[in-house]
Design a protein around this motif. Structure first.
Motif, mmCIF file in Angstrom:
data_model
loop_
_atom_site.group_PDB
_atom_site.id
_atom_site.type_symbol
_atom_site.label_atom_id
_atom_site.label_comp_id
_atom_site.label_asym_id
_atom_site.label_seq_id
_atom_site.Cartn_x
_atom_site.Cartn_y
_atom_site.Cartn_z
ATOM 1 N N ASP A 149 4.424 14.785 6.382
ATOM 2 C CA ASP A 149 4.421 13.314 6.296
ATOM 3 C C ASP A 149 5.139 12.816 5.048
ATOM 4 N N GLY A 150 6.284 13.456 4.729
ATOM 5 C CA GLY A 150 7.084 13.018 3.601
ATOM 6 C C GLY A 150 6.638 13.542 2.257
ATOM 7 N N LYS A 151 5.543 14.297 2.199
ATOM 8 C CA LYS A 151 5.060 14.831 0.923
ATOM 9 C C LYS A 151 5.888 16.060 0.532
ATOM 10 N N GLY A 210 8.354 5.355 5.648
ATOM 11 C CA GLY A 210 7.820 6.047 4.487
ATOM 12 C C GLY A 210 7.479 7.500 4.771
ATOM 13 N N GLY A 211 8.210 8.117 5.702
ATOM 14 C CA GLY A 211 7.968 9.514 6.030
ATOM 15 C C GLY A 211 6.816 9.744 6.988
ATOM 16 N N ILE A 212 6.174 8.671 7.453
ATOM 17 C CA ILE A 212 5.033 8.779 8.365
ATOM 18 C C ILE A 212 5.412 8.185 9.717
ATOM 19 N N LEU A 213 5.063 8.879 10.787
ATOM 20 C CA LEU A 213 5.363 8.390 12.125
ATOM 21 C C LEU A 213 4.617 7.091 12.394
ATOM 22 N N ARG A 214 5.363 6.080 12.861
ATOM 23 C CA ARG A 214 4.745 4.809 13.239
ATOM 24 C C ARG A 214 4.656 4.640 14.754
ATOM 25 N N ARG A 215 5.746 4.977 15.474
ATOM 26 C CA ARG A 215 5.760 4.783 16.920
ATOM 27 C C ARG A 215 6.518 5.919 17.598
ATOM 28 N N ASN A 310 0.856 4.350 15.963
ATOM 29 C CA ASN A 310 -0.145 4.883 15.048
ATOM 30 C C ASN A 310 -0.882 3.756 14.332
ATOM 31 N N LEU A 311 -2.160 3.961 14.085
ATOM 32 C CA LEU A 311 -2.968 3.042 13.272
ATOM 33 C C LEU A 311 -3.170 3.737 11.928
ATOM 34 N N ILE A 312 -2.440 3.273 10.938
ATOM 35 C CA ILE A 312 -2.408 3.932 9.634
ATOM 36 C C ILE A 312 -3.079 3.047 8.593
ATOM 37 N N GLY A 313 -4.015 3.651 7.866
ATOM 38 C CA GLY A 313 -4.715 2.901 6.838
ATOM 39 C C GLY A 313 -5.419 1.678 7.409
ATOM 40 N N ALA A 314 -5.142 0.517 6.799
ATOM 41 C CA ALA A 314 -5.829 -0.721 7.190
ATOM 42 C C ALA A 314 -5.456 -1.208 8.587
ATOM 43 N N ASP A 315 -4.458 -0.593 9.228
ATOM 44 C CA ASP A 315 -4.146 -0.968 10.613
ATOM 45 C C ASP A 315 -5.371 -0.865 11.511
ATOM 46 N N VAL A 316 -6.254 0.063 11.185
ATOM 47 C CA VAL A 316 -7.420 0.293 12.043
ATOM 48 C C VAL A 316 -8.346 -0.923 12.075
ATOM 49 N N ARG A 339 -7.881 4.891 3.964
ATOM 50 C CA ARG A 339 -7.017 5.042 2.801
ATOM 51 C C ARG A 339 -5.576 4.759 3.198
ATOM 52 N N PRO A 340 -4.753 4.228 2.274
ATOM 53 C CA PRO A 340 -3.341 4.011 2.596
ATOM 54 C C PRO A 340 -2.685 5.317 3.037
ATOM 55 N N GLY A 341 -1.944 5.253 4.131
ATOM 56 C CA GLY A 341 -1.249 6.425 4.622
ATOM 57 C C GLY A 341 -2.083 7.350 5.483
ATOM 58 N N ARG A 342 -3.380 7.082 5.609
ATOM 59 C CA ARG A 342 -4.243 7.952 6.402
ATOM 60 C C ARG A 342 -4.198 7.536 7.873
ATOM 61 N N LYS A 343 -4.012 8.501 8.755
ATOM 62 C CA LYS A 343 -3.978 8.224 10.187
ATOM 63 C C LYS A 343 -5.403 8.050 10.695
ATOM 64 N N MET A 344 -5.715 6.824 11.114
ATOM 65 C CA MET A 344 -7.078 6.466 11.500
ATOM 66 C C MET A 344 -7.257 6.365 13.016
ATOM 67 N N GLY A 345 -6.161 6.282 13.744
ATOM 68 C CA GLY A 345 -6.239 6.157 15.188
ATOM 69 C C GLY A 345 -4.861 5.892 15.759
#
Length: 359
Positions: A149-151, A210-215, A310-316, A339-345
């Motif tokens: 995830d970009g790390k 930001g290196g994280i899959l969104r869609r 993806n539902l990332i961080g506060a998206d959930v 948490r920011p960047g955490r995949k929540m759903g």
């Protein structure tokens, strides 16, 4: 072929293990989770749980003795303790060993005939400078181990930048890769059964931020469609060369010269979550089928198009409106702290013109 009622052990208790366990239950299997955390989210949908460190060979052996087959939900687990499980572990440790080290991964991919970006090993500041001279700019330095995830990555875009990038990743053993001009990112999720049968899903076009899959969107548009068959052939060669049993995901760049492999993951993958509602057999069921010796299922689409968000961080926190949305399939992972960047759903929408259109 394992009969219903058999126990599938899953090393790792995150959302991938959770969705794997749900798929296994539909086929009549029981799941046993092994994880070092107090209450990983996969445990809520599984029959048994053993808490233990991934480095604890004795504990892992005790856990495996209670299972009929053992698999893993992510690749950053030590190979040594799992190697002792022998044929009970599927996929085997060969897939882990290659995927865990980016230099070995590049060498392996090239040996299968896959195209990768120009690269070289970096183990010192001098190596970083030499890589800049050989490969040119821009280039990216990636730690050989434990990056996702970009790390573990740092870009060099100006003269002398490779040395600075090497410092930025903590002077860890790395690979330097040339920056590639590409038109799209996509992935091939492929499964190989114990009998050697291979089935691939339609490749989704993947949108990152930001290196994280969104869609992930299927179909991925004419550009991806034009490179899909070649990419599927490459993915098939990879699983065959590894002797891999289960699902494996190959990430590609769509370039003017055809598909170029970025990396592979020896497991189910975020870009395949759309298959739960969007395919006739989900990636999770396909993985369970493969490791249990069942015939592989039909990976075809159930409708003409599908999109996963993806539902990332506060998206959930949007869950009330998403639950109310007609036609939206909402998956919440019950991971606790946001948490920011955490995949929540994630949420999947089938049909309704979700297909990507090249512009």
């Amino acid at each position: 072929m394992l009969p219903p009622g058999s126990t599938v052990g899953i090393v790792g208790g995150g959302q991938l293990g959770r969705m794997m366990a749900i798929a296994a239950a539909r086929l009549g299997y029981r799941c046993h989770i092994y994880d070092p955390h107090d209450a990983p989210c996969a445990v809520a949908v599984s029959g048994s749980f053993t808490r233990g460190e991934f480095t604890d060979q004795q504990r892992i052996a005790e856990f495996a003795a209670l299972c009929d087959v053992v698999t893993y939900e992510f690749e950053n687990v030590p190979v040594g303790p799992l190697a002792a499980l022998g044929a009970k572990l599927l996929p085997g440790t060969r897939s882990l060993e290659v995927a865990q080290d980016r230099a070995l991964e590049k060498e392996f991919l090239e040996s299968t005939g896959a195209r990768v970006a120009p690269w070289r090993r970096v183990e010192s500041v001098a190596d970083a400078g030499a890589a800049e001279e050989e490969i040119g700019l821009p280039l990216v330095l990636k730690t050989r181990r434990f990056g996702y995830d970009g790390k573990g990555q740092s870009w060099a875009r100006s003269q002398g930048g490779a040395r600075q990038a090497y410092e930025a990743i903590g002077r860890q053993p790395a690979v330097a890769e040339s920056g590639i001009a590409f038109e799209a990112e996509f992935s091939v999720i492929v499964a190989r059964g114990q009998d050697g049968a291979v089935r691939s899903f339609d490749p989704p076009r993947n949108i990152h931020d930001g290196g994280i899959l969104r869609r992930s969107i299927v179909p991925g548009g004419p550009l991806v469609a034009g490179q899909a068959e070649e990419a599927k052939r490459i993915a098939g060669a990879i699983v065959a060369a590894l002797g891999h049993v289960g699902v494996l995901t190959v990430e590609f760049f769509a370039t003017a010269d055809g598909p170029l492999v970025n990396e592979f993951a020896p497991r189910v993958h975020n870009s395949g979550h759309w298959t739960i509602e969007g395919a006739k057999t989900s990636q999770f069921e396909q993985h369970i089928r493969a490791i249990c010796g069942l015939p592989l299922g039909d990976p075809g689409l159930v409708d003409g198009s599908v999109e996963m968000e993806n539902l990332i961080g506060a998206d959930v926190e949007r869950w009330p409106e998403l639950i109310a949305e007609q036609g939206a399939a909402v998956h919440l992972y019950d991971k606790g702290e946001v948490r920011p960047g955490r995949k929540m759903g994630h949420v999947t929408r089938v049909g309704a013109g979700a297909a990507f259109t090249d512009r």
